[in-house]
Write an enzyme that holds these catalytic residues in place. Structure first.
Site, PDB file in Angstrom:
ATOM      1  N   ARG A  41       1.557  70.008 -58.966  1.00 36.44           N
ATOM      2  CA  ARG A  41       2.687  70.935 -58.915  1.00 36.44           C
ATOM      3  C   ARG A  41       3.750  70.451 -57.931  1.00 36.44           C
ATOM      4  O   ARG A  41       4.961  70.490 -58.226  1.00 36.44           O
ATOM      5  CB  ARG A  41       2.190  72.322 -58.539  1.00 36.44           C
ATOM      6  CG  ARG A  41       1.245  72.921 -59.582  1.00 36.44           C
ATOM      7  CD  ARG A  41       0.453  74.089 -59.019  1.00 36.44           C
ATOM      8  NE  ARG A  41       1.328  75.171 -58.591  1.00 36.44           N
ATOM      9  CZ  ARG A  41       0.923  76.195 -57.849  1.00 36.44           C
ATOM     10  NH1 ARG A  41      -0.344  76.262 -57.432  1.00 36.44           N
ATOM     11  NH2 ARG A  41       1.771  77.138 -57.508  1.00 36.44           N
ATOM     12  N   LEU A  85     -10.060  75.019 -58.585  1.00 38.58           N
ATOM     13  CA  LEU A  85      -8.764  75.018 -59.264  1.00 38.58           C
ATOM     14  C   LEU A  85      -7.963  76.206 -58.754  1.00 38.58           C
ATOM     15  O   LEU A  85      -8.540  77.225 -58.340  1.00 38.58           O
ATOM     16  CB  LEU A  85      -8.939  75.149 -60.785  1.00 38.58           C
ATOM     17  CG  LEU A  85      -9.613  74.005 -61.542  1.00 38.58           C
ATOM     18  CD1 LEU A  85      -9.711  74.366 -63.023  1.00 38.58           C
ATOM     19  CD2 LEU A  85      -8.867  72.694 -61.357  1.00 38.58           C
ATOM     20  N   ASP A  86      -6.639  76.106 -58.825  1.00 38.42           N
ATOM     21  CA  ASP A  86      -5.797  77.259 -58.510  1.00 38.42           C
ATOM     22  C   ASP A  86      -6.128  78.407 -59.451  1.00 38.42           C
ATOM     23  O   ASP A  86      -6.573  78.188 -60.586  1.00 38.42           O
ATOM     24  CB  ASP A  86      -4.312  76.914 -58.677  1.00 38.42           C
ATOM     25  CG  ASP A  86      -3.861  75.817 -57.739  1.00 38.42           C
ATOM     26  OD1 ASP A  86      -4.484  75.634 -56.685  1.00 38.42           O
ATOM     27  OD2 ASP A  86      -2.871  75.132 -58.075  1.00 38.42           O
ATOM     28  N   SER A  87      -5.876  79.613 -59.009  1.00 36.44           N
ATOM     29  CA  SER A  87      -6.167  80.799 -59.812  1.00 36.44           C
ATOM     30  C   SER A  87      -5.526  80.719 -61.196  1.00 36.44           C
ATOM     31  O   SER A  87      -6.160  81.034 -62.209  1.00 36.44           O
ATOM     32  CB  SER A  87      -5.672  82.053 -59.086  1.00 36.44           C
ATOM     33  OG  SER A  87      -5.840  83.198 -59.881  1.00 36.44           O
TER      34      SER A  87
END
Length: 217
Positions: A147, A52-54
């Protein structure tokens, strides 16, 4: 830990934590490093099965034993059996329910097919701007897919620093004090490659995102 069996386990990754090292982020600051340290005396060395993204919180899956790695990695190649469902707050109210715009592949500049399905769960107001709380399912695994897709249709994820609306985000932060993108990996469902049974792992909306919605209600 939110799920565990003899072959794999899942955690609810907090926001602002990278899954793997990057420039300026050492291994001991990442989910992979922290988990590996926690299981140092367990008799196995956990490995990430996806990322996952940070700034994105939610379900992250780890494998336990190296001999099962290939089978476990196939979980995320099973487009029919595996479901990855996120919740997000986006600026505006998206229409249609499906986004199929092509996106760049993870490791090349080539545009490849990408599909995201979504539904609006609730509508809020950020001042005079409507925002939609949405559930989104990604049918492909492109980088920053949710996103990018919502940004492309003019409904960027709230507080997204890369694809979002900078002026809107600035006003939103001042009013609601949310300092990261409103995106959470809520549910991961898949056919277990060892047991051949369906596993569904769910996580609640984390406190910072829940607090934000309550302030908007």
């Amino acid at each position: 830990m939110i799920f565990e069996d003899d072959f794999l386990f899942a955690i609810n990754k907090p926001p602002r934590m990278a899954c793997v090292p990057a420039p300026g982020i050492s291994i001991d600051q990442t989910a992979a490093g922290i988990i590996r340290e926690q299981f140092a005396d367990s008799g196995f060395s956990p490995y990430l099965l996806h990322r996952l993204d940070s700034d994105t919180s939610g379900v992250v899956l780890f494998g336990k034993h190296e001999e099962n790695r290939k089978d476990l990695e196939n979980i995320f190649r099973d487009k029919e059996g595996t479901k990855k469902i996120y919740v997000a707050l986006v600026k505006g109210i998206p229409r249609g329910g499906v986004m199929k715009m092509k996106l760049k592949a993870r490791h090349t500049e080539v545009a490849v097919d990408a599909e995201t399905r979504f539904k609006v769960l609730e509508v809020f107001k950020a001042g005079d701007v409507p925002c939609a709380f949405v559930e989104a399912e990604i049918l492909t695994g492109r980088k920053h897919q949710i996103r990018q897709h919502f940004s492309t249709i003019g409904c960027p994820v709230v507080m997204d620093k890369m694809y979002g609306d900078e002026k809107f985000n600035s006003r939103f932060f001042k009013k609601y004090h949310l300092s990261r993108q409103f995106l959470h990996a809520a549910t991961l469902s898949f056919i277990h490659p060892m047991t051949e049974k369906r596993v569904t792992i769910e996580t609640k909306l984390p406190p910072d995102l829940m607090s934000c919605l309550k302030k908007m209600a």
